[in-house]
Design an enzyme around this catalytic site. Structure first.
Site, mmCIF file in Angstrom:
data_model
loop_
_atom_site.group_PDB
_atom_site.id
_atom_site.type_symbol
_atom_site.label_atom_id
_atom_site.label_comp_id
_atom_site.label_asym_id
_atom_site.label_seq_id
_atom_site.Cartn_x
_atom_site.Cartn_y
_atom_site.Cartn_z
ATOM 1 N N PHE A 116 56.708 16.668 65.079
ATOM 2 C CA PHE A 116 56.196 15.718 64.144
ATOM 3 C C PHE A 116 54.865 15.048 64.149
ATOM 4 O O PHE A 116 54.696 14.806 65.335
ATOM 5 C CB PHE A 116 57.391 14.933 63.840
ATOM 6 C CG PHE A 116 57.021 13.757 62.736
ATOM 7 C CD1 PHE A 116 57.223 14.277 61.558
ATOM 8 C CD2 PHE A 116 56.768 12.372 62.986
ATOM 9 C CE1 PHE A 116 56.795 13.340 60.509
ATOM 10 C CE2 PHE A 116 56.529 11.527 62.144
ATOM 11 C CZ PHE A 116 56.603 11.957 60.469
ATOM 12 N N GLN A 117 54.070 15.357 63.083
ATOM 13 C CA GLN A 117 52.702 14.616 63.272
ATOM 14 C C GLN A 117 52.008 15.222 64.342
ATOM 15 O O GLN A 117 51.135 14.489 65.037
ATOM 16 C CB GLN A 117 52.699 13.056 63.160
ATOM 17 C CG GLN A 117 53.592 12.678 61.906
ATOM 18 C CD GLN A 117 53.114 11.111 61.672
ATOM 19 O OE1 GLN A 117 52.926 10.310 62.747
ATOM 20 N NE2 GLN A 117 52.852 10.748 60.587
ATOM 21 N N LYS A 166 51.161 10.695 73.789
ATOM 22 C CA LYS A 166 51.927 9.409 73.723
ATOM 23 C C LYS A 166 52.463 8.946 75.145
ATOM 24 O O LYS A 166 52.321 7.803 75.719
ATOM 25 C CB LYS A 166 52.851 9.437 72.771
ATOM 26 C CG LYS A 166 53.779 8.088 72.529
ATOM 27 C CD LYS A 166 54.777 8.189 71.499
ATOM 28 C CE LYS A 166 55.336 6.716 71.108
ATOM 29 N NZ LYS A 166 56.312 6.738 69.947
#
Lengths: 588, 170
Positions: A116-117, A166
């Site tokens: 996702f993204q 992240k």
């Protein structure tokens, strides 16, 4: 047990930014950068400007960088956040603006999984950044950030992107201060002294010389601009500036011939065409400057000073090249000039100036006034006269208004003119002005816009209001994509394919809806009053000027023509001559 | 003008950091700016310093080739760019693996030619050989051409690697 200086990646990142002198970040949060925003929340060294679209964050950082000489800083999330920033990065790459853009990325174990993204942003931005990095280990993070700033600001400046997975910004690692980081990237800044001596010899013996000065001098800094002005005045030679170079020498100096190129002045273009020595300092022979290469200054010897070796002999073969930073090279040039006690050829120079003054006498920027319709040239001239005492920072969007601004505004100081030159990005001006105002809270910052360009990033009005940035936006509304309409009129038989915008918002109400001030002028006698009112307000203002829709930008070198083949105005019959396609090249 | 100038082939040696994406930067530069790549080889040459050497064979006018070298030098992980073609004598070699399937007289003939070219058979079955041939590009080309009527089935080439003659490194 954690070592005493073990930090998490987000803390390392912010510490590195502070150590690099960052004060403001332009950005927009999202999933992948949440740990970084969490650390931002806990500190007060770095301010953050929350934009409304990531493209605007990059342009704002460009405005900040170009008006201060510092590196601009951007923080956006992964995927769409990063891809939205791409236009801004390409813009900064074309105009050599130093930026560091931090993008979030999905955690390393998900990279390549279509998470996702997720977007391969280092792959996407490879051709439109000076360099980019993907940080895979938190212990590389500090080094990479320091190196990125070094790369962004050294040599020919440019945007650098750092992609931050992240998990990397969440894991613990060691911080390294800038002093511990050695970069292998060391561009040449000092020019070859033998070449500089040869250049001085050529300059001293020229009969019809011209300085052709570009954004490289601005990028080199205020010292370079001072040295440039000093050298031009020492020689008494004429000087023209590129769109990116405006302000490198004072616009009010009598030795300044105005901007050159497609919409340059007659005196600048004719002097470029007829000169016997062209001294290019920090310009890159862009196609908008040269026109048809075969007809470009055919009789001249050419000297080219540039910090980027790949700019030399790219479009135009030169007789003498000097690789180096403009400030260093100019300093050496002046030293050699003085040491050799050089004297110019007074007699030849007098004859040359007589010829130039004749071209100047044509007054190519004169336009027919009107007391019914606001002529866009008139609006810009009045804006200049009413604001010049405050040395405003001027940003522009892209199109006719941009060219009129370049023609009619005079910049006595460098770093006060911000426009998208290389990429030609509509929507550049408003966010860029936002960045300038952040850096210079008390300055008068004006965005000169068209009604079409302004709508490309109009959402940033909200950012201006939220951050109390009193940017003044002057929209010259001619109901058309003006430059497109001009080319359609002159080149495409007057078929105005999709260049007429029949519906626009009410810009006054729109300004008010955002919480800003809206003003409008519809007649020439309202222009001064509206500008004065605009200056008196300490809030963001949109001024809408309803202008004559039929005006075109002149002089104009039609595509495929040379410097001495300018079209001077609507009455000039030479505009009906078709431009030649050079060696089968299609000219844009 | 530029376009009437003679187009020449150049062999360029590039020393780069062996890091992810470096090859993409070099190849992207060539495709993005419309330069030719006739051959490109890359491998790590210094494990301690993590350096790779790329050998590129390209062609263009003198002005374009100068551009190519300057654009390569602009890439941050690029440390050295040398134009072996103009910097003095150099040796260039290419290796090819050539699969030839035939029987009878053709099979014998392929062995004979391989011998002339000093190619080695490094795999063989009753109906096939794989030859390893090393040499200048022209020699490899000639060998493959001669194998065509003799049952040429498959070719794999390394592209050119090159190095300057004499004692000096790049």
């Amino acid at each position: 047990m954690a070592h005493h200086d073990t930090l998490n990646g987000a803390e390392i990142l912010l510490k590195a930014l502070v150590d690099q002198g960052v004060e403001v970040i332009f950005g927009y949060p999202g999933g992948a950068v949440l740990p970084i925003y969490d650390e931002l929340f806990k500190q007060n060294r770095l301010r953050h400007v929350l934009v409304r679209h990531e493209q605007a964050a990059v342009h704002a950082a460009e405005g900040y960088a170009r008006s201060t000489g510092k590196v601009g800083c951007v923080l956006v999330t992964s995927g769409p956040g990063a891809t939205n920033a791409v236009t801004g990065l390409a813009d900064a790459q074309c105009d050599s603006v130093p930026l560091v853009c931090l993008t979030g990325q999905v955690p390393t174990h998900l990279i390549g999984n279509d998470a996702f993204q997720e977007a391969d942003i280092t792959g996407i931005t490879r051709p439109c950044t000076k360099h980019n990095y993907l940080v895979k280990d938190v212990n590389d993070l500090a080094r990479i950030v320091h190196e990125a700033f070094h790369v962004a600001r050294s040599g020919r400046p440019g945007p650098v992107l750092i992609d931050l997975p992240k998990d990397v910004v969440q894991s613990k690692g060691e911080y390294q201060p800038p002093s511990k980081v050695k970069s292998k990237y060391k561009p040449q800044v000092k020019g070859d002294i033998k070449a500089i001596e040869k250049a001085i010899d050529m300059i001293a013996h020229a009969k019809r010389p011209i300085f052709y000065v570009g954004g490289g001098v601005i990028n080199s800094g205020p010292a370079a601009c001072q040295l440039m002005t000093q050298f031009v005045r020492m020689t008494g030679y004429p000087c023209t500036l590129t769109l990116m170079g405006l302000g490198a020498i004072p616009g009010s100096d009598p030795l300044f011939l105005g901007m050159l190129g497609m919409h340059g002045t007659v005196e600048a273009n004719m002097a470029m065409h007829d000169c016997d020595l062209m001294i290019n300092i920090g310009a890159r022979f862009d196609d908008r400057v040269t026109g048809k290469l075969e007809g470009f200054s055919p009789k001249s010897k050419k000297i080219h000073v540039d910090i980027d070796p790949s700019s030399i002999n790219k479009n135009v073969a030169v007789d003498l090249a000097i690789v180096g930073d403009c400030a260093h090279v100019l300093e050496d040039m002046i030293k050699v000039w003085k040491a050799k006690q050089c004297r110019v050829d007074d007699k030849a120079l007098k004859t040359w100036w007589k010829q130039i003054d004749q071209w100047r006498g044509m007054d190519c920027l004169a336009f027919e006034g009107s007391n019914k319709l606001i002529k866009p040239q008139y609006a810009i001239k009045r804006l200049y006269e009413l604001t010049r005492h405050r040395n405003p920072y001027i940003c522009t969007e892209v199109g006719q208004h941009q060219m009129w601004a370049a023609q009619y505004l005079k910049f006595d100081l460098p770093h006060h003119w911000l426009t998208s030159g290389g990429l030609g990005t509509m929507g550049y001006g408003l966010p860029s002005a936002m960045g300038v105002q952040m850096a210079h809270p008390d300055a008068l910052v004006i965005d000169i816009a068209g009604e079409a360009s302004i709508q490309m990033n109009i959402q940033e009005m909200a950012t201006l209001v939220q951050h109390r940035l009193p940017v003044k936006i002057v929209i010259l509304n001619n109901q058309y994509l003006g430059m497109v309409r001009q080319w359609q009129e002159l080149i495409h038989g007057g078929r105005y394919s999709e260049s007429h915008m029949t519906h626009h918002p009410d810009f006054v109400k729109l300004a008010e809806a955002f919480g800003a001030v809206g003003l409008r002028a519809t007649k020439p006698d309202e222009v001064d009053g509206v500008f004065k009112e605009m200056m008196a307000v300490d809030r963001p203002v949109i001024v809408e000027m309803l202008t004559d829709a039929s005006e075109n930008v002149f002089p104009m070198i039609m595509p495929g023509m040379a410097h001495n083949e300018m079209v001077l105005g609507p009455e000039d019959k030479s505009r009906d001559k078709p431009g030649s396609e050079e060696d089968g090249m299609v000219l844009v | 003008m530029i376009k009437h100038e003679e187009i020449q082939r150049h062999t360029i040696a590039v020393l780069v950091d062996n890091e992810s994406g470096v090859l993409a930067r070099v190849i992207g530069l060539f495709s993005g700016r419309g330069y030719n790549i006739e051959s490109l080889t890359v491998a790590e040459v210094d494990a301690k310093e993590k350096l790779s050497r790329i050998t590129i064979v390209t062609s263009g006018t003198a002005m374009i080739v100068e551009q190519i070298k300057n654009q390569l030098r602009r890439l941050i992980p690029v440390h050295k760019v040398h134009d072996l073609t103009i910097e003095g004598p150099h040796v260039a070699r290419e290796l090819a693996l050539v699969k030839v399937c035939s029987t009878g007289e053709k099979r014998v003939e392929s062995l004979r030619i391989a011998d002339i070219f000093r190619a080695r058979a490094i795999d063989s079955t009753n109906e096939s050989f794989v030859f390893e041939v090393v040499g200048a590009t022209e020699k490899v080309d000639a060998f493959i051409k001669l194998m065509e009527p003799l049952g040429l089935a498959d070719v794999s080439r390394t592209g050119v690697v090159a190095i300057a003659r004499g004692p000096n490194p790049i």
